[in-house]
Scaffold this active site. Structure first.
Site, mmCIF file in Angstrom:
data_model
loop_
_atom_site.group_PDB
_atom_site.id
_atom_site.type_symbol
_atom_site.label_atom_id
_atom_site.label_comp_id
_atom_site.label_asym_id
_atom_site.label_seq_id
_atom_site.Cartn_x
_atom_site.Cartn_y
_atom_site.Cartn_z
ATOM 1 N N HIS A 101 0.843 -1.204 0.000
ATOM 2 C CA HIS A 101 0.000 0.000 0.000
ATOM 3 C C HIS A 101 0.870 1.242 0.000
ATOM 4 O O HIS A 101 1.735 1.417 0.878
ATOM 5 C CB HIS A 101 -0.934 -0.015 1.220
ATOM 6 C CG HIS A 101 -2.015 -1.042 1.089
ATOM 7 N ND1 HIS A 101 -2.474 -1.797 2.133
ATOM 8 C CD2 HIS A 101 -2.720 -1.441 -0.006
ATOM 9 C CE1 HIS A 101 -3.425 -2.615 1.698
ATOM 10 N NE2 HIS A 101 -3.590 -2.414 0.406
ATOM 11 N N GLU B 204 1.894 3.510 3.040
ATOM 12 C CA GLU B 204 2.385 2.859 4.254
ATOM 13 C C GLU B 204 3.913 2.819 4.250
ATOM 14 O O GLU B 204 4.549 1.766 4.301
ATOM 15 C CB GLU B 204 1.738 1.469 4.372
ATOM 16 C CG GLU B 204 0.224 1.601 4.511
ATOM 17 C CD GLU B 204 -0.566 0.294 4.418
ATOM 18 O OE1 GLU B 204 0.058 -0.779 4.474
ATOM 19 O OE2 GLU B 204 -1.795 0.374 4.282
ATOM 20 N N HIS C 187 2.589 -4.075 6.731
ATOM 21 C CA HIS C 187 1.649 -3.006 6.369
ATOM 22 C C HIS C 187 1.642 -2.033 7.540
ATOM 23 O O HIS C 187 2.292 -2.238 8.558
ATOM 24 C CB HIS C 187 0.243 -3.575 6.172
ATOM 25 C CG HIS C 187 0.031 -4.274 4.861
ATOM 26 N ND1 HIS C 187 -0.753 -3.757 3.858
ATOM 27 C CD2 HIS C 187 0.497 -5.456 4.401
ATOM 28 C CE1 HIS C 187 -0.758 -4.585 2.825
ATOM 29 N NE2 HIS C 187 -0.002 -5.638 3.130
ATOM 30 N N GLU D 14 0.627 -5.312 10.928
ATOM 31 C CA GLU D 14 0.210 -3.913 10.831
ATOM 32 C C GLU D 14 1.050 -3.148 11.851
ATOM 33 O O GLU D 14 0.907 -3.342 13.063
ATOM 34 C CB GLU D 14 -1.279 -3.760 11.142
ATOM 35 C CG GLU D 14 -2.200 -4.451 10.154
ATOM 36 C CD GLU D 14 -2.378 -3.684 8.849
ATOM 37 O OE1 GLU D 14 -1.796 -2.588 8.703
ATOM 38 O OE2 GLU D 14 -3.084 -4.203 7.973
HETATM 39 O O1 0X9 Z 1 -6.986 -4.000 4.371
HETATM 40 C C1 0X9 Z 1 -5.831 -4.409 4.201
HETATM 41 O O2 0X9 Z 1 -5.383 -4.720 3.096
HETATM 42 C C2 0X9 Z 1 -4.902 -4.518 5.407
HETATM 43 N N1 0X9 Z 1 -4.986 -3.353 6.239
HETATM 44 S S1 0X9 Z 1 -4.347 -1.948 5.702
HETATM 45 O O3 0X9 Z 1 -4.716 -0.909 6.640
HETATM 46 N N2 0X9 Z 1 -2.768 -2.039 5.734
HETATM 47 O O4 0X9 Z 1 -4.801 -1.709 4.399
HETATM 48 C C3 0X9 Z 1 -5.326 -5.702 6.240
HETATM 49 C C4 0X9 Z 1 -5.404 -6.971 5.501
HETATM 50 C C5 0X9 Z 1 -5.806 -8.052 6.412
HETATM 51 N N3 0X9 Z 1 -6.443 -9.073 5.696
HETATM 52 C C6 0X9 Z 1 -7.767 -9.331 5.801
HETATM 53 N N4 0X9 Z 1 -8.534 -8.757 6.680
HETATM 54 N N5 0X9 Z 1 -8.180 -10.235 4.948
HETATM 55 ZN ZN ZN Z 2 -1.737 -1.945 3.969
#
Ligand code: 0X9
Ligand code: ZN
Length: 446
Positions: free
Chosen positions: A187, A190, A315, A385
């Site tokens: 991302h 980040e 992330h 994260e």
């Molecule tokens: O939403 C995402 O891609 C991730 N969080 S972020 O804030 N870095 O964008 C989390 C991904 C975790 N995976 C799932 N919840 N499937």
């Molecule tokens: Zn992310």
């Protein structure tokens, strides 16, 4: 609390396609790529004329409430006990209305006050500095490190660099040693998730002669890919002010820019928690693995299936240790693997203080890296994260002051996984048999 610098509308309007192209060719010239594997496509995404994104605060609680918000196309960035905050647009708020979910919405640019780029954030690596510093690590490594490109981004002028640490094999040569891969910056915004894997590479190179690190490196094949999305990362900072950009830079047409790379992987692609709408921040792309960045990761992983046992993708933010599944609720059917994941995650959480949980406990999201790595290839896969815990503490832009402390907090977890890359199930083996004894990087105690 550290203020967040953003100038979204001004930034989007200031960047002409011509200036973007000029900057891109500067990078291409200065970075001297070692392996230039693709044609430049001249497909620089045009910035939206107007930023219609909204900061939406929705009154929901629990993972199912959050999943309903994600399924409306909104990317959740802030979670409180009875509400979530995230980025969407007016069409997505209409869906919340239809679902009966109360919400408030303000223009994104209004939510984040525009400020100058904090001077201290120059410590973060842009693409050019990352390229130079990775090359510098290779030069300083006494033959331990090598650098190669796993592919390029959407624009085709930047490499996705992979630093390899292996005492015998170099570049893309085969090795029989158990392998681990660390990744950052799927991302764009980040940026801290570039710094942590970069600093891990630096730490390993600089401490390669210490017995505990030399012992680890002698028996492992270590891959570090700090910037999976170089186009997006550059796009986020190209104006000198953060633009809160998440995706890559695919030109979707209609002024919308980017595919969410963490929704583009091909395991249960296109299901819950991802969007088919190009202007959504969680747009899953036109097809699974449609993007050159995810294609590059796919090829990298599939070329090493016989030895690659662990994948850690960094992330930000929220201070979490996430593991599959993310596309559906509930534990893995494979109880041995579930126990190993829990043990690994809980052990690492003791060191970095993060919260270990299934990805779906955060919210359901399909097409992410870790579900694919585990679902398709049974590679133990974690999402960290990173810092901070909340948007109020800096969110995606916590400032350069967060870099060294975040790396320090995550060094021991990273070395623990490195040690276990021969057999992650060792983590949950009974004590006294083959259970991992994690290294202590500060005392050298292993
Ligand atoms: O939403 C995402 O891609 C991730 N969080 S972020 O804030 N870095 O964008 C989390 C991904 C975790 N995976 C799932 N919840 N499937
Ligand atoms: Zn992310």
């Amino acid at each position: 609390m550290k203020p967040i610098a953003l100038a979204l509308t001004a930034a989007l309007c200031a960047l002409t396609p011509a200036s973007f192209a000029a900057e891109a060719s500067f990078d291409a010239k200065s970075s001297k790529p070692a392996a230039f594997k693709f044609e430049r496509k001249e497909r620089v995404a045009k910035p939206a004329a107007e930023d219609d994104r909204l900061w939406i605060t929705a009154t929901v609680s629990g993972a199912s409430g959050r999943t309903a918000v994600v399924n409306a196309g909104i990317s959740i960035e802030e979670i409180a006990a009875d509400s979530v905050g995230g980025v969407g647009n007016a069409r997505m708020t209409q869906r919340l209305t239809r679902l009966g979910i109360p919400f408030k919405a303000v223009p994104l640019a209004q939510r984040f006050h525009a400020e100058d780029f904090p001077a201290e954030d120059a410590a973060f690596h842009n693409y050019q500095r990352l390229t130079a510093d990775l090359q510098g690590l290779v030069a300083a490594s006494g033959g331990l490190a090598s650098l190669f490109s796993i592919g390029g981004g959407w624009q085709g002028d930047k490499q996705i660099w992979c630093l390899r640490l292996n005492t015998t094999a170099k570049g893309e040569e085969k090795s029989n040693k158990p392998a681990i891969v660390y990744m950052g910056t799927h991302h764009a915004r980040e940026h801290l998730s570039t710094e942590v894997p970069f600093l891990l590479a630096k730490y390993l190179v600089e401490n390669r002669d210490k017995p505990e690190i030399a012992g680890l490196l002698a028996k492992r094949d270590v891959y570090i890919i700090p910037m999976i999305n170089p186009d997006g990362a550059e796009y986020d900072i190209a104006t000198g002010q953060y633009r809160m950009h998440r995706k890559n830079t695919r030109d979707n047409g209609g002024g919308s820019v980017g595919v969410d790379l963490n929704r583009n992987y091909g395991y249960h692609w296109g299901e819950g928690g991802s969007s088919g709408e190009p202007d959504s921040d969680i747009y899953h792309g036109p097809s699974a693995f449609s993007e050159p960045e995810t294609q590059a990761v796919k090829k990298f992983v599939e070329d090493r299936l016989d030895t690659l046992k662990i994948l850690l993708t960094f992330h930000s933010f929220s201070e979490l240790i996430l593991y599959p599944w993310g596309h559906k609720n509930g534990p893995l059917d494979d109880t041995k693997a579930q126990t190993a994941y829990e043990t690994l995650a809980k052990t690492m959480a003791q060191w970095n203080g993060y919260t270990p949980e299934h990805s779906s406990d955060l919210y359901i999201a399909s097409g992410d890296t870790t579900d694919w790595a585990w679902g398709a290839h049974k590679i133990f896969a974690f999402t960290f994260e990173l810092t901070p815990k909340s948007m109020w503490d800096g969110g995606f832009y916590p400032g350069a002051g967060a870099i060294s402390s975040t790396f320090a907090a995550n060094l021991k977890p990273a070395l623990y996984l490195l040690d276990l890359a021969d057999d992650p199930y060792r983590a949950s083996a009974p004590l006294g048999l083959t259970r991992a004894q994690p290294s202590n990087p500060t005392t050298g105690g292993r």
